[in-house]
Design a protein around this motif. Structure first.
Motif, short mmCIF file in Angstrom:
data_model
loop_
_atom_site.label_atom_id
_atom_site.label_comp_id
_atom_site.label_asym_id
_atom_site.label_seq_id
_atom_site.Cartn_x
_atom_site.Cartn_y
_atom_site.Cartn_z
N GLN A 149 1.89 7.53 -0.76
CA GLN A 149 2.01 6.25 -1.47
C GLN A 149 3.21 5.50 -0.94
O GLN A 149 4.20 6.11 -0.53
CB GLN A 149 2.08 6.45 -2.97
CG GLN A 149 3.20 7.31 -3.47
CD GLN A 149 3.12 7.53 -4.98
OE1 GLN A 149 2.10 7.31 -5.61
NE2 GLN A 149 4.22 7.95 -5.56
N GLU A 150 3.10 4.17 -0.95
CA GLU A 150 4.23 3.35 -0.53
C GLU A 150 4.12 1.97 -1.16
O GLU A 150 3.06 1.53 -1.59
CB GLU A 150 4.30 3.24 1.00
CG GLU A 150 3.13 2.58 1.65
CD GLU A 150 3.26 2.50 3.16
OE1 GLU A 150 3.07 1.42 3.71
OE2 GLU A 150 3.54 3.55 3.78
N GLY A 151 5.26 1.31 -1.21
CA GLY A 151 5.32 -0.03 -1.77
C GLY A 151 5.19 -0.02 -3.28
O GLY A 151 5.01 1.02 -3.91
N GLU A 152 5.31 -1.22 -3.84
CA GLU A 152 5.19 -1.38 -5.29
C GLU A 152 4.42 -2.65 -5.60
O GLU A 152 4.46 -3.62 -4.85
CB GLU A 152 6.57 -1.51 -5.95
CG GLU A 152 7.39 -0.25 -5.95
CD GLU A 152 8.72 -0.43 -6.67
OE1 GLU A 152 9.31 0.59 -7.03
OE2 GLU A 152 9.15 -1.58 -6.89
N GLN A 153 3.72 -2.60 -6.72
CA GLN A 153 3.06 -3.78 -7.26
C GLN A 153 3.13 -3.69 -8.78
O GLN A 153 2.94 -2.63 -9.36
CB GLN A 153 1.60 -3.86 -6.79
CG GLN A 153 0.75 -2.65 -7.16
CD GLN A 153 -0.73 -2.87 -6.96
OE1 GLN A 153 -1.29 -3.86 -7.41
NE2 GLN A 153 -1.38 -1.93 -6.28
N ILE A 196 -1.95 3.56 -1.16
CA ILE A 196 -2.06 5.01 -1.37
C ILE A 196 -3.12 5.60 -0.45
O ILE A 196 -3.99 4.89 0.05
CB ILE A 196 -2.39 5.37 -2.84
CG1 ILE A 196 -3.75 4.78 -3.25
CG2 ILE A 196 -1.28 4.92 -3.78
CD1 ILE A 196 -4.26 5.26 -4.61
N VAL A 197 -3.01 6.90 -0.25
CA VAL A 197 -4.06 7.68 0.39
C VAL A 197 -4.47 8.73 -0.63
O VAL A 197 -3.61 9.46 -1.16
CB VAL A 197 -3.58 8.35 1.70
CG1 VAL A 197 -4.69 9.22 2.29
CG2 VAL A 197 -3.12 7.30 2.70
N VAL A 198 -5.76 8.80 -0.91
CA VAL A 198 -6.29 9.74 -1.89
C VAL A 198 -7.23 10.70 -1.16
O VAL A 198 -8.09 10.27 -0.39
CB VAL A 198 -7.08 9.02 -3.01
CG1 VAL A 198 -7.54 10.02 -4.07
CG2 VAL A 198 -6.24 7.92 -3.64
N GLU A 199 -7.03 11.99 -1.42
CA GLU A 199 -7.93 13.00 -0.87
C GLU A 199 -8.65 13.69 -2.02
O GLU A 199 -8.07 13.91 -3.08
CB GLU A 199 -7.17 14.05 -0.06
CG GLU A 199 -6.61 13.48 1.23
CD GLU A 199 -5.87 14.52 2.06
OE1 GLU A 199 -5.65 15.66 1.57
OE2 GLU A 199 -5.50 14.19 3.20
#
Length: 161
Positions: A80-84, A106-109
């Motif tokens: 995950q990176e960044g913010e919102q 994000i990357v979800v596995e």
């Protein structure tokens, strides 16, 4: 396929840590189809199995973009990176929205309905929906994380997670 009843807060199943899925069979495929049909019927953009009273690590997400419907079993955010900061609602908490800080990318596995590995790269609203649904699998509601919560009962509903 059938539309399932969406459980509402304070149903205790919404606060449980959902169980990992180990059996990939026709029952799981039916659950995923029922969840998608239930989500669409409720005009939502995501649904987690605990929201229909089933404590299993299963989610469906469709934010109405080119990604279409994503069904995922045993999802885990691995990057995950960044913010919102943005608004969220929940089919299990009608008439409330809240502003929640989430990762922007994000990357979800996880796995698909057959147990094969599935990886999703998500950003923006798509990433927000995944994070919201994965929180459900851990007994976390958006109201636990929201910087502010507000009543929307006097506004027409456009959908929610």
């Amino acid at each position: 396929m059938s539309i399932r009843l969406i459980v509402k807060e304070p149903d205790p199943v919404l606060r449980e840590v959902a169980k990992e899925v180990t059996k990939f069979n026709d029952n799981l495929k039916k659950l995923l189809k029922d969840m998608a049909e239930t989500m669409y019927d409720a005009q939502g953009v995501g649904l987690a199995a605990p929201q229909i009273g089933i404590s299993k690590r299963v989610i469906v997400v469709d934010v109405g973009d080119e990604n279409g419907l994503v069904e995922m079993v045993n999802p885990v955010i691995v990057e995950q990176e960044g913010e919102q900061l943005g608004p969220e609602g929940c089919l299990s908490i009608p008439n409330l929205n809240g502003d929640v800080l989430r990762a922007d990318r994000i990357v979800v596995e996880g796995q698909n309905s057959s147990g094969e590995k599935l990886t999703v790269n998500a950003s923006g609203y798509f990433a927000r929906a995944f994070q919201h649904e994965i929180d459900h699998l851990n007994g976390i509601l958006f109201t636990d994380l929201a910087e502010s919560v507000y009543d929307i009962s006097d506004r027409p509903r456009k959908g929610g997670e």
